[in-house]
Scaffold this active site. Sequence first.
Site, PDB file in Angstrom:
ATOM      1  N   LYS A 198       0.826  -1.202   0.000  1.00 33.53           N
ATOM      2  CA  LYS A 198       0.000   0.000   0.000  1.00 33.53           C
ATOM      3  C   LYS A 198       0.867   1.261   0.000  1.00 33.53           C
ATOM      4  CE  LYS A 198      -4.055  -1.856  -0.180  1.00 33.53           C
ATOM      5  NZ  LYS A 198      -4.768  -1.809  -1.480  1.00 33.53           N
ATOM      6  N   HIS A 217      -7.732   2.128  -7.279  1.00 35.11           N
ATOM      7  CA  HIS A 217      -7.802   1.030  -6.307  1.00 35.11           C
ATOM      8  C   HIS A 217      -8.909   0.094  -6.775  1.00 35.11           C
ATOM      9  CE1 HIS A 217      -8.731  -0.485  -1.995  1.00 35.11           C
ATOM     10  NE2 HIS A 217      -7.768  -1.185  -2.533  1.00 35.11           N
ATOM     11  N   THR A 240     -11.006  -8.964  -5.082  1.00 35.02           N
ATOM     12  CA  THR A 240     -10.205 -10.130  -5.471  1.00 35.02           C
ATOM     13  C   THR A 240     -11.099 -11.300  -5.850  1.00 35.02           C
ATOM     14  OG1 THR A 240      -8.401  -9.436  -4.015  1.00 35.02           O
ATOM     15  CG2 THR A 240      -8.417 -11.731  -4.706  1.00 35.02           C
ATOM     16  N   ARG A 318      -5.094 -13.638   5.432  1.00 34.01           N
ATOM     17  CA  ARG A 318      -4.727 -13.254   4.068  1.00 34.01           C
ATOM     18  C   ARG A 318      -3.844 -14.310   3.402  1.00 34.01           C
ATOM     19  NH1 ARG A 318      -6.558  -8.333   1.515  1.00 34.01           N
ATOM     20  NH2 ARG A 318      -7.455  -7.077   3.177  1.00 34.01           N
TER      21      ARG A 318
END
Length: 527
Positions: A198, A217, A240, A318
């Site tokens: 980021k 983004h 995603t 994640r």
Amino acid sequence: MSANYAAEVRQLLEKSSTLKQLSRTQLINEIILNNEGELTESGAVRTETGKYTGRSPKDRFIVREADTEDKIDWGAVNQPIEEEVFLKLVDKVLNYLNEKEKVYVFNGYAGASKASQLKLQVINELAWHNMFARTMFIRPETKEEGLAIDPEFTIISAPHFKADPAVDGTKSETFIITSFKHKIILIGGTEYAGEMKKGIFGVMNYYLPVQGIMSMHCSANVGENKDVALFFGLSGTGKTTLSADPQRKLIGDDEHGWNDEGVFNIEGGCYAKTIDLTREKEPQIYDAIRYGAILENVKVEEDGTPDYSDKSLTENTRAAYPIDNIDNIVLPSYAGHAKTIIFLTADAFGVLPPISKLTKEQAMYHFLSGFTSKLAGTERGVTSPQPVFSTCFGSPFLPLHATVYANMLGDLIDKHGVKVYLVNTGWTGGEYGVGSRMNLKYTRSMIRRAISGGLEDVEYVQDDIFGLNIPKSVPGVPSELLLPRNTWVSDDAYDETATKLAKMFQENFKQFESPEIEEKGGFKYRG
């Protein structure tokens, strides 16, 4: 780099114990040797990020410098820090790293478009962070190419170095500081690896618009007919998941640019939420988590099998994996101009429709508003969904004023005749705690119809509070789900909650001072 610490960087890079451009196998061996993580049954490396399992936005700063002083949109998001304070902290961190037994270095790129590609160097205290950088940024084709890169921006990451706020001028032990003058992102006090990706995204969001390139983004994919689709949304809204469609080729899952040739990926990897992940629901992501991938804060069984349902460490579990771990991708990661834009919002109020078609003015309104709900674990202190307005669906990463990005997007919508839809991946039948989360199967069906043009000629009805145009029917989706009011037990409760959200939209939009967009944004409610 300034002379006062350039020598320290050079000393660090020239040490025999500094390991450069390691392969993923070499990094995995280092991770296990250093007790930083373990190999799982899927072939992925499993690590933990400690107490910081999400980003730390309150600890993020931009150095106040003469060249950027008048360009940065200073405020609660882009917090200023003085150059002298930054340089002293850089010196401390470099001294700390120079005393470490090992340091890891990766050189690579950000941006698949060669014309605007940024050359990067990432200096890491931890081997698994270096593997993360190798995974998420664009990798050189050979080790020799990587070693020869003369970096234009450098990340220096020392997670175990803790700042002293009283001495170092930070707000806590954690700091993420960007200097555009010195071309450095300095990170310390947090093991959450996402701060690196980021940080560079913020840098690209500064440089690309200056070149006349839209930075976004969003995730992106493309169909057989070269119909590029963009998916805007904050973490947890489904970028995603929804862009990883087996019927379409993935361009990228989080960060993109849009230039005169088309849309290109900024990254070389994907960073997916894995909570409750199954092969049945998300086969491409599930199968991408194999050798070369990194699992963050995912619990594993005794035999090394990941347990994606375990939330004991965080809901923000994640997986980082190279983009080529997904078979159905575009390489190099760029395609033509977008034909469809999807704005994703996870509405915790449960009052926005699962899909609605936007006029250009409504698109501008919702892009500037960037409404969603922060989901548990995505930032420190977020334990349940919280309504939030994040400008351009990414305000934490935008150093310039929001109107810079919004005007560029508006011009692109006009120039390329882009269709825009608002999709609610949040709640239906009531607010969080009462209603239920949108069914992923239905959301996929609606988005596929929108991208294919299947919602162009259907009958629409206009919502009487938000002014949104809602299709009355979508094949494969229960018609009662399409109109939020119909999913609530009480019409009065729906009206009260919807009006509450409409007021929040209007109050938030006052900051932009754009009466024409506000007037034409489509809201029927006038509080």
